[in-house]
Motif scaffolding. Structure first.
Motif, PDB file in Angstrom:
ATOM      1  N   GLN A  56      -6.395  -9.313   1.566  1.00  0.00           N
ATOM      2  CA  GLN A  56      -7.324  -9.794   0.548  1.00  0.00           C
ATOM      3  C   GLN A  56      -6.829 -11.105  -0.045  1.00  0.00           C
ATOM      4  N   THR A  57      -7.775 -11.801  -0.691  1.00  0.00           N
ATOM      5  CA  THR A  57      -7.457 -12.972  -1.506  1.00  0.00           C
ATOM      6  C   THR A  57      -7.481 -12.539  -2.963  1.00  0.00           C
ATOM      7  N   ASN A  58      -6.391 -12.756  -3.669  1.00  0.00           N
ATOM      8  CA  ASN A  58      -6.259 -12.296  -5.043  1.00  0.00           C
ATOM      9  C   ASN A  58      -6.875 -13.304  -6.016  1.00  0.00           C
ATOM     10  N   ARG A  59      -7.060 -12.868  -7.252  1.00  0.00           N
ATOM     11  CA  ARG A  59      -7.708 -13.716  -8.254  1.00  0.00           C
ATOM     12  C   ARG A  59      -6.891 -14.955  -8.586  1.00  0.00           C
ATOM     13  N   ASP A  60      -5.564 -14.871  -8.463  1.00  0.00           N
ATOM     14  CA  ASP A  60      -4.720 -16.014  -8.801  1.00  0.00           C
ATOM     15  C   ASP A  60      -4.563 -16.993  -7.644  1.00  0.00           C
ATOM     16  N   GLY A  61      -5.335 -16.811  -6.565  1.00  0.00           N
ATOM     17  CA  GLY A  61      -5.273 -17.717  -5.427  1.00  0.00           C
ATOM     18  C   GLY A  61      -4.290 -17.310  -4.354  1.00  0.00           C
ATOM     19  N   THR A  62      -3.490 -16.291  -4.599  1.00  0.00           N
ATOM     20  CA  THR A  62      -2.562 -15.811  -3.585  1.00  0.00           C
ATOM     21  C   THR A  62      -3.290 -14.911  -2.591  1.00  0.00           C
ATOM     22  N   ILE A  63      -2.648 -14.680  -1.463  1.00  0.00           N
ATOM     23  CA  ILE A  63      -3.204 -13.783  -0.455  1.00  0.00           C
ATOM     24  C   ILE A  63      -2.194 -12.676  -0.185  1.00  0.00           C
ATOM     25  N   THR A  64      -2.689 -11.533   0.234  1.00  0.00           N
ATOM     26  CA  THR A  64      -1.845 -10.391   0.571  1.00  0.00           C
ATOM     27  C   THR A  64      -2.090 -10.024   2.025  1.00  0.00           C
ATOM     28  N   SER A  65      -1.003  -9.929   2.791  1.00  0.00           N
ATOM     29  CA  SER A  65      -1.085  -9.560   4.202  1.00  0.00           C
ATOM     30  C   SER A  65      -0.092  -8.439   4.465  1.00  0.00           C
ATOM     31  N   ASN A  66      -0.472  -7.548   5.359  1.00  0.00           N
ATOM     32  CA  ASN A  66       0.390  -6.429   5.734  1.00  0.00           C
ATOM     33  C   ASN A  66       1.072  -6.761   7.054  1.00  0.00           C
ATOM     34  N   PHE A  67       2.401  -6.843   7.027  1.00  0.00           N
ATOM     35  CA  PHE A  67       3.159  -7.214   8.213  1.00  0.00           C
ATOM     36  C   PHE A  67       3.373  -5.985   9.095  1.00  0.00           C
ATOM     37  N   LYS A  68       3.310  -6.219  10.418  1.00  0.00           N
ATOM     38  CA  LYS A  68       3.390  -5.143  11.395  1.00  0.00           C
ATOM     39  C   LYS A  68       4.601  -5.345  12.301  1.00  0.00           C
ATOM     40  N   SER A  69       5.130  -4.230  12.803  1.00  0.00           N
ATOM     41  CA  SER A  69       6.199  -4.293  13.790  1.00  0.00           C
ATOM     42  C   SER A  69       5.600  -4.589  15.160  1.00  0.00           C
ATOM     43  N   ASP A  70       6.470  -4.744  16.167  1.00  0.00           N
ATOM     44  CA  ASP A  70       5.959  -5.025  17.508  1.00  0.00           C
ATOM     45  C   ASP A  70       5.222  -3.833  18.104  1.00  0.00           C
ATOM     46  N   ARG A  71       5.323  -2.664  17.451  1.00  0.00           N
ATOM     47  CA  ARG A  71       4.584  -1.484  17.886  1.00  0.00           C
ATOM     48  C   ARG A  71       3.372  -1.199  17.014  1.00  0.00           C
ATOM     49  N   GLY A  72       3.068  -2.113  16.103  1.00  0.00           N
ATOM     50  CA  GLY A  72       1.892  -1.956  15.260  1.00  0.00           C
ATOM     51  C   GLY A  72       2.103  -1.117  14.027  1.00  0.00           C
ATOM     52  N   LEU A  86       4.929  -2.388   8.012  1.00  0.00           N
ATOM     53  CA  LEU A  86       6.256  -2.587   7.435  1.00  0.00           C
ATOM     54  C   LEU A  86       6.203  -2.831   5.935  1.00  0.00           C
ATOM     55  N   GLY A  87       5.173  -3.484   5.464  1.00  0.00           N
ATOM     56  CA  GLY A  87       5.060  -3.768   4.038  1.00  0.00           C
ATOM     57  C   GLY A  87       4.152  -4.958   3.799  1.00  0.00           C
ATOM     58  N   ASP A  88       3.719  -5.101   2.552  1.00  0.00           N
ATOM     59  CA  ASP A  88       2.842  -6.200   2.158  1.00  0.00           C
ATOM     60  C   ASP A  88       3.672  -7.385   1.677  1.00  0.00           C
ATOM     61  N   VAL A  89       3.174  -8.579   1.977  1.00  0.00           N
ATOM     62  CA  VAL A  89       3.789  -9.824   1.524  1.00  0.00           C
ATOM     63  C   VAL A  89       2.700 -10.654   0.856  1.00  0.00           C
TER      64      VAL A  89
END
Length: 221
Positions: free
Chosen positions: A84-100, A103-106
């Motif tokens: 998603q795109t947050n209200r403060d202009g930042t974005i949140t992405s969920n990082f995946k391992s090589d097996r899908g 791992l966590g949100d950044v």
């Protein structure tokens, strides 16, 4: 006569053009094809991670899919799913391992004109939709991500450091005082020995009293 000369001239020109085209084709086939430049790749275990990256994202070493060397500098590649795109202009992405595996949100703070490659096309971060798969590259020794390896510092996307979660104070369980009802009667703790001792004492005193009385009543000779 003129017609024959014209036909002969046209035939000669056609032969010359055919020979020129054939020679050009043979020259192109004989010339060796220039190999496309390839980026050097190394193992993710050779990447020197920034200490803050390891502190905030302990999974970063396991999340690296490959490491690409550009101008002698390593860039670790990651795959993430846009959230998603947050209200403060930042974005949140969920990082995946090589097996899908997740791992966590950044949370990243891209610039207003920064773009990311999506299916080979430069796309604004504000135009991204949930579920799209993105590639991010972490430059060795830096606390940041980029959208392509070898990106200049102006195109590096800043990481928003995660805020530490406040822990609620632990309340110790206190035992409730228990009150026992007062006994209505005194406990029978005294045995018969005090009564026997008292009776013996009274008997002794009585004997002494009788002896004294007899002495006083006996007439003197």
């Amino acid at each position: 006569m003129n017609t024959r000369l014209n036909v002969l001239a046209m035939t000669s020109a056609a032969l010359l053009l055919g020979l020129a085209w054939t020679g050009s084709s043979l020259a192109q086939q004989a010339a060796p094809a220039m190999p496309a430049p390839e980026l050097d790749r190394v193992s993710c275990t050779e990447v020197d991670w920034h200490q803050n990256m390891m502190r905030d994202y302990p999974w970063v070493a396991n999340g690296c899919h490959e490491a690409i060397v550009v101008d002698g500098k390593k860039w670790a590649r990651f795959e993430a799913v846009f959230q998603q795109t947050n209200r403060d202009g930042t974005i949140t992405s969920n990082f995946k391992s090589d097996r899908g595996r997740s791992l966590g949100d950044v949370k990243l703070r891209p610039g207003p004109d920064q773009r990311v490659l999506l299916d080979g096309r430069a796309t604004r971060f504000s135009d991204l939709r949930r579920g799209q798969v993105l590639n991010f590259y972490a430059p060795e020794g830096m606390y940041a991500f980029a959208t392509e390896p070898g990106a200049p510092p102006a195109e590096v996307v800043q990481i928003v450091e995660p805020q530490p979660t406040a822990q609620a104070p632990v309340q110790m369980a206190q035992a409730q005082p228990t009150t026992s009802p007062r006994p209505t009667t005194l406990p029978a703790t005294a045995g018969p020995l005090p009564i026997i001792a008292l009776g013996g004492l009274l008997s002794l005193l009585g004997g002494i009293t009788l002896t004294m009385c007899r002495r006083f009543k006996t007439p003197s000779a």
